[in-house]
Design an enzyme around this catalytic site. Structure first.
Site, PDB file in Angstrom:
ATOM      1  N   GLY A  70      77.385 -28.990  36.390  1.00 29.91           N
ATOM      2  CA  GLY A  70      77.090 -27.560  36.383  1.00 29.91           C
ATOM      3  C   GLY A  70      76.608 -27.196  34.986  1.00 29.91           C
ATOM      4  O   GLY A  70      77.248 -27.550  33.985  1.00 29.91           O
ATOM      5  N   ALA A  71      75.464 -26.475  34.928  1.00 26.98           N
ATOM      6  CA  ALA A  71      74.768 -26.293  33.653  1.00 26.98           C
ATOM      7  C   ALA A  71      75.650 -25.695  32.549  1.00 26.98           C
ATOM      8  O   ALA A  71      75.794 -26.293  31.471  1.00 26.98           O
ATOM      9  CB  ALA A  71      73.509 -25.453  33.890  1.00 26.98           C
ATOM     10  N   ASP A 259      69.734 -24.287  36.649  1.00 26.89           N
ATOM     11  CA  ASP A 259      69.878 -25.215  35.519  1.00 26.89           C
ATOM     12  C   ASP A 259      68.874 -24.940  34.413  1.00 26.89           C
ATOM     13  O   ASP A 259      69.091 -25.326  33.265  1.00 26.89           O
ATOM     14  CB  ASP A 259      69.744 -26.654  36.012  1.00 26.89           C
ATOM     15  CG  ASP A 259      70.956 -27.006  36.853  1.00 26.89           C
ATOM     16  OD1 ASP A 259      70.991 -26.567  38.015  1.00 26.89           O
ATOM     17  OD2 ASP A 259      71.877 -27.651  36.317  1.00 26.89           O
ATOM     18  N   LYS A 270      69.570 -27.062  42.007  1.00 21.65           N
ATOM     19  CA  LYS A 270      69.888 -28.261  42.786  1.00 21.65           C
ATOM     20  C   LYS A 270      68.873 -28.514  43.902  1.00 21.65           C
ATOM     21  O   LYS A 270      68.422 -27.574  44.567  1.00 21.65           O
ATOM     22  CB  LYS A 270      71.299 -28.095  43.367  1.00 21.65           C
ATOM     23  CG  LYS A 270      71.821 -29.239  44.191  1.00 21.65           C
ATOM     24  CD  LYS A 270      71.743 -30.568  43.497  1.00 21.65           C
ATOM     25  CE  LYS A 270      72.365 -30.606  42.111  1.00 21.65           C
ATOM     26  NZ  LYS A 270      72.045 -31.849  41.348  1.00 21.65           N
TER      27      LYS A 270
HETATM   28  O1  MRU Z   1      73.962 -31.807  39.420  1.00 24.42           O
HETATM   29  P1  MRU Z   1      74.885 -30.647  39.159  1.00 24.42           P
HETATM   30  O2  MRU Z   1      76.088 -30.623  40.062  1.00 24.42           O
HETATM   31  O3  MRU Z   1      75.238 -30.516  37.701  1.00 24.42           O
HETATM   32  O4  MRU Z   1      73.996 -29.401  39.532  1.00 24.42           O
HETATM   33  C1  MRU Z   1      74.528 -28.122  39.427  1.00 24.42           C
HETATM   34  C2  MRU Z   1      73.654 -27.073  39.964  1.00 24.42           C
HETATM   35  O5  MRU Z   1      72.541 -27.292  40.356  1.00 24.42           O
HETATM   36  C3  MRU Z   1      74.173 -25.695  39.861  1.00 24.42           C
HETATM   37  O6  MRU Z   1      73.712 -24.914  40.921  1.00 24.42           O
HETATM   38  C4  MRU Z   1      73.651 -25.133  38.542  1.00 24.42           C
HETATM   39  O7  MRU Z   1      74.060 -25.933  37.464  1.00 24.42           O
HETATM   40  C5  MRU Z   1      74.080 -23.794  38.290  1.00 24.42           C
HETATM   41  S1  MRU Z   1      75.726 -23.840  37.721  1.00 24.42           S
HETATM   42  C6  MRU Z   1      76.319 -22.381  37.316  1.00 24.42           C
END
Ligand code: MRU
Length: 368
Positions: A70-71, A259, A270
């Site tokens: 998660g970013a 992200d 995602k």
């Molecule tokens: O690969 P990840 O699980 O790190 O991807 C996370 C996402 O795509 C979330 O939707 C994104 O980071 C937003 S988090 C607040």
């Protein structure tokens, strides 16, 4: 190395209230023992376990292997990694800055798409330059204070964007979300799930559909777990069921995280998010994004320039131990896709709402 070789722990009690403002959390810093306490999200929903990390290498491994993901959460983890390094590095200013630079580059290489990671490392590195000449104890204290500020500000941003987004949620809505943009993906409270939490607190949300989010299953494993823990009605649907529910008029609002958001309002999130946005457009349902300003990359002109992480074939070819695709057959795995600005009804940030489908962009929002 794999962090699974470290001892794991049940939910820890910290020496102070978690900055995440929640009994469970993605990442925290324990200032009495100088440990980064990180939940292993790979083991949810079956087990809630935490590692106590004492080196920046451990933190980098945790980010790379998606122990934390998660970013915003990976940005905060990297900041705590650099605070840990400052605690351990007793050398003079030059040695400290060199060590900080090496660690920052190693952390930055772990995952390429989420710009919050580079943003947090750059902010910590500016602080390192400011405090390099101080006594090592004072320097370490200042670095930890900066990491904690990044964490606190992220939770505050999530709450602010949650309140803004909740205003747009229609009464009695079923909301669709994709991946996990919740407390697990942030400093706490969540971006997209922050909007859902705020709208639910106002009595507006009847139900949440969590896309399971193949191949890594963040929706099924993480979003459903955290909404259920909060008593918010959630149902998991496989990604290919979303069109069916749109067609039947059973989804009134979509909110996802991001992200990286380009200067023109294109949104990376995602893999699978773009498909959801096209369905939402076809069915005239608002498609919205919640993200802190640290997700906006003003140096990135459009989605075309956003680097897309390519992950392993194995994550597509298997679910757990179950083989789905015979050996030798390629399975490409872009982990993110880009939704064009024209399909994005709103971006909720702590600074206000940007409406890209109405021609607004982060760049034009700043000029208002
Ligand atoms: O690969 P990840 O699980 O790190 O991807 C996370 C996402 O795509 C979330 O939707 C994104 O980071 C937003 S988090 C607040």
């Amino acid at each position: 190395m794999d962090l699974s070789t470290l001892p794991d722990h049940a939910r820890p009690s910290l020496s102070r209230a978690p900055l995440s403002e929640s009994p469970w959390f993605a990442v925290e810093y324990e200032p009495t023992t100088h440990e980064v306490v990180m939940m292993d999200q790979r083991r949810l929903p079956g087990e809630e376990v935490y590692y106590r990390l004492t080196t920046v290498d451990h933190v980098a491994t945790g980010i790379r292997d998606m122990v934390v993901r998660g970013a915003p959460a990976i940005g905060i983890s990297a900041a705590y990694g650099l605070a840990l390094l400052a605690h351990r590095e007793r050398g003079d200013a030059r040695i400290f800055l060199m060590a900080n630079g090496v660690a920052g580059r190693a952390l930055n290489e772990t995952r390429p798409t989420a710009v919050n990671l580079a943003w947090a490392i750059a902010r910590m590195s500016r602080k390192a330059a400011d405090v390099a000449e101080l006594h090592p104890d004072e320097r370490a204290q200042a670095m930890l204070a900066e990491a904690e500020a990044i964490h606190r500000e992220d939770v505050a941003s999530c709450r602010a964007m949650g309140a803004l987004g909740a205003k747009d949620v229609p009464d009695g809505a079923t909301i669709l979300t994709h991946c996990n943009a919740g407390a697990l993906a942030t400093g706490g409270y969540g971006t997209a799930l922050g909007v859902i939490r705020a709208a639910h607190a106002e009595g507006k949300v009847v139900r949440v559909f969590a896309d399971e989010t193949r191949p890594y299953l963040q929706g099924a494993r993480l979003t459903a777990w955290e909404l259920h823990a909060d008593g918010i009605p959630v149902e998991v649907i496989t990604d290919n069921m979303a069109g069916h529910y749109f067609q039947r008029g059973q989804i009134q609002f979509v909110v996802v995280g991001s992200d990286r958001i380009a200067n023109n309002g294109d949104v990376a999130n995602k893999i699978g998010t773009y498909g959801v946005s096209v369905l939402a457009k076809h069915h005239n349902v608002p498609f919205t994004v919640a993200a802190p300003w640290s997700t906006i990359d003003l140096r990135c002109p459009s989605g075309k320039e956003i680097p897309i992480e390519q992950r392993s074939r194995e994550e597509v070819a298997r679910v757990g131990d179950k083989l789905l695709v015979a050996d030798g057959i390629p399975c490409p795995h872009p982990a993110f896709d880009v939704t064009p600005a024209a399909l994005v009804g709103a971006i909720y940030t702590e600074r206000g709402v940007i409406r890209p489908s109405e021609g607004e962009s982060p760049e034009s929002f700043l000029k208002k």
